[in-house]
Design a protein around this motif. Structure first.
Motif, mmCIF file in Angstrom:
data_model
loop_
_atom_site.group_PDB
_atom_site.id
_atom_site.type_symbol
_atom_site.label_atom_id
_atom_site.label_comp_id
_atom_site.label_asym_id
_atom_site.label_seq_id
_atom_site.Cartn_x
_atom_site.Cartn_y
_atom_site.Cartn_z
ATOM 1 N N PRO A 74 -12.998 0.122 -0.517
ATOM 2 C CA PRO A 74 -11.917 0.379 0.414
ATOM 3 C C PRO A 74 -10.342 0.161 -0.186
ATOM 4 O O PRO A 74 -9.959 2.060 0.157
ATOM 5 C CB PRO A 74 -12.687 0.332 1.343
ATOM 6 N N ALA A 75 -10.638 -0.261 0.026
ATOM 7 C CA ALA A 75 -8.637 -1.168 0.125
ATOM 8 C C ALA A 75 -8.576 -0.846 -1.266
ATOM 9 O O ALA A 75 -6.825 -0.071 -0.900
ATOM 10 C CB ALA A 75 -8.767 -3.114 -0.059
ATOM 11 N N VAL A 76 -8.673 -0.470 -1.978
ATOM 12 C CA VAL A 76 -8.079 -0.026 -3.344
ATOM 13 C C VAL A 76 -7.822 1.658 -3.482
ATOM 14 O O VAL A 76 -7.145 2.246 -3.534
ATOM 15 C CB VAL A 76 -9.087 -0.078 -4.918
ATOM 16 N N ALA A 77 -8.938 2.511 -3.012
ATOM 17 C CA ALA A 77 -8.807 3.460 -2.025
ATOM 18 C C ALA A 77 -7.930 3.905 -1.664
ATOM 19 O O ALA A 77 -6.977 4.943 -1.823
ATOM 20 C CB ALA A 77 -10.451 3.954 -1.714
ATOM 21 N N ARG A 78 -7.772 2.898 -0.570
ATOM 22 C CA ARG A 78 -6.341 3.520 0.498
ATOM 23 C C ARG A 78 -5.444 3.566 0.251
ATOM 24 O O ARG A 78 -4.555 3.966 0.174
ATOM 25 C CB ARG A 78 -6.562 2.131 1.758
ATOM 26 N N LEU A 79 -4.768 2.356 -1.236
ATOM 27 C CA LEU A 79 -4.343 2.027 -1.890
ATOM 28 C C LEU A 79 -3.736 3.481 -2.684
ATOM 29 O O LEU A 79 -2.644 3.776 -2.565
ATOM 30 C CB LEU A 79 -3.726 0.920 -2.329
ATOM 31 N N VAL A 96 -12.468 3.200 7.561
ATOM 32 C CA VAL A 96 -11.603 3.213 7.865
ATOM 33 C C VAL A 96 -10.887 1.962 9.426
ATOM 34 O O VAL A 96 -9.667 2.221 8.998
ATOM 35 C CB VAL A 96 -11.022 4.530 8.302
ATOM 36 N N MET A 97 -11.836 1.923 9.710
ATOM 37 C CA MET A 97 -11.285 1.292 10.469
ATOM 38 C C MET A 97 -10.954 -0.285 10.122
ATOM 39 O O MET A 97 -10.346 -1.203 10.721
ATOM 40 C CB MET A 97 -12.241 0.807 11.556
ATOM 41 N N GLU A 98 -11.682 -0.773 9.329
ATOM 42 C CA GLU A 98 -11.153 -2.097 8.180
ATOM 43 C C GLU A 98 -9.621 -1.825 7.326
ATOM 44 O O GLU A 98 -9.689 -2.507 6.255
ATOM 45 C CB GLU A 98 -12.484 -3.034 7.075
ATOM 46 N N GLY A 99 -9.297 -0.808 7.503
ATOM 47 C CA GLY A 99 -8.272 -0.490 6.278
ATOM 48 C C GLY A 99 -8.772 0.535 4.888
ATOM 49 O O GLY A 99 -7.895 0.072 4.188
#
Lengths: 210, 210
Positions: A128-133, B119-122
């Motif tokens: 998820p963090a990668v996707a956000r990036l 999403v809540m965890e970024g």
DNA sequence: CTGTCAATCCCATAATCAGGGGAGATGGTA
DNA sequence: TACCATCTCCCCTGATTATGGGATTGACAG
């Protein structure tokens, strides 16, 4: 028919445990594993894998270089990148070079199997963090528009200029005289703070003013 | 403390079932639901949500417009887009406009709860197919380089031209005469099939030749 | 050793562009 | 009403650019 996998990972311990993790699942088959991507093209030719798992940080030939080698020959072969870092540079570099998925090593146990299945079904697994990036970068690319207070007419003309039209052609297209075109362009240059077509076009494209 | 949610969905049936799905989980709280994004800014001000679930295809004010409204005021409020389509245009449009996540309605039952937590965890939850689309687009943006067989010197000069330098400045920077610059530019234009600086710069930037 | 190619230089001219000026006609706003 | 921004038009001049020639050198391939 099991999914055929090649593994690249320089850390012996992790390589071993990944190997057993993969072999454990009966729908996966680990064809071979290597400690760097030096012979990736040969490896692929010999083993005919369905999916490649590629660590980024490896000695000699690293994961990004390996990915590039793969993409030079195999455009659609799924390559899932593995890394301890969620460092922006690596992620974006890998994705620009055509990585199919990108999972952090901390998520390996929970996500790896799922990720492999997903790429086989045409998905793109990412932590998820990668996707956000990726989304963030993507979003930046497409919203960056400083306000130079160009009028509508000026925007039109800048657009036309950016398309490669000469003053004459712009005048013709917009149905105004050549003189008026130069007047508009004069004020465009002033507002953008540039002094030539090349600079204006460059600025317009880079900052997505058009 | 439950996660506070606002829902936008025009289909009454789906809206109802989503509402009960959300209320079912005790760590979620559905504050309100609406059938279009017409008053999204007021809704937010009144309800102070943590997350917004936004259908794309709605009458009056659709999800993309709603997203835009939100982003004009709230830059970091997570917005998860919902859609039946995995249609390229919608997805990319939403992402360009700052969507935080993007899930297909077919995956709602299995992924929604998870997505909200992510999403809540970024994180940035996306259906795998959506993620693939984004990566593909991203990849295209960064690899598209038609081969015009420019020589190294020509590339340098095109680069310099693209930076907004005049012939004179290029000559100075590269340590060659003005005449040589024009000669190089002549052959650049020939190879690119253009007839002006503006066109050359435009092509160079659009096709990432530099 | 001959041909090709990249890179350099030169000459010349027509067309285009950059930047300076001034000015009239709108339409909206203070 | 008076002001201001926008859009339109005009004039002028020096600088820059586009495009046509032709020519030399060194490197590399056949």
């Amino acid at each position: 028919m099991p999914i055929r996998i090649l593994l690249y990972e320089d850390n012996t311990e992790l390589r071993t445990s990944l190997a057993s993790l993969i072999s454990f699942a009966e729908d996966f088959e680990l064809l071979a594993s290597f400690e760097n991507a030096g012979n990736v093209l040969d490896n692929i030719k010999q083993n005919q894998p369905d999916v490649i798992l590629m660590d980024i940080d490896m000695p000699e030939v690293n994961g990004i270089e390996g990915l590039n080698l793969i993409r030079s020959k195999y455009n659609d072969l799924p390559v899932i990148m593995l890394t301890v870092f969620d460092d922006d540079g690596h992620v974006l570099e890998a994705i620009k070079n055509g990585a199919t998925g990108y999972i952090l090593k901390q998520h390996l146990t929970t996500r790896l199997a799922n990720a492999i299945h997903e790429v086989m079904e045409g998905g793109a697994p990412m932590s998820p963090a990668v996707a956000r990036l990726v989304l963030k970068f993507f979003n930046n690319q497409h919203t960056r528009k400083t306000d130079y207070a160009l009028t509508n007419r000026e925007k039109q003309i800048l657009q036309s200029l950016t398309d490669g039209n000469s003053y004459k052609m712009i005048a013709f297209h917009e149905g105004i005289t050549l003189g008026t075109v130069t007047t508009h362009i004069k004020s465009i240059y002033e507002k953008l703070g540039v002094h030539s077509q090349a600079e204006a076009v460059s600025k317009a494209l880079k900052e997505r003013l058009v």
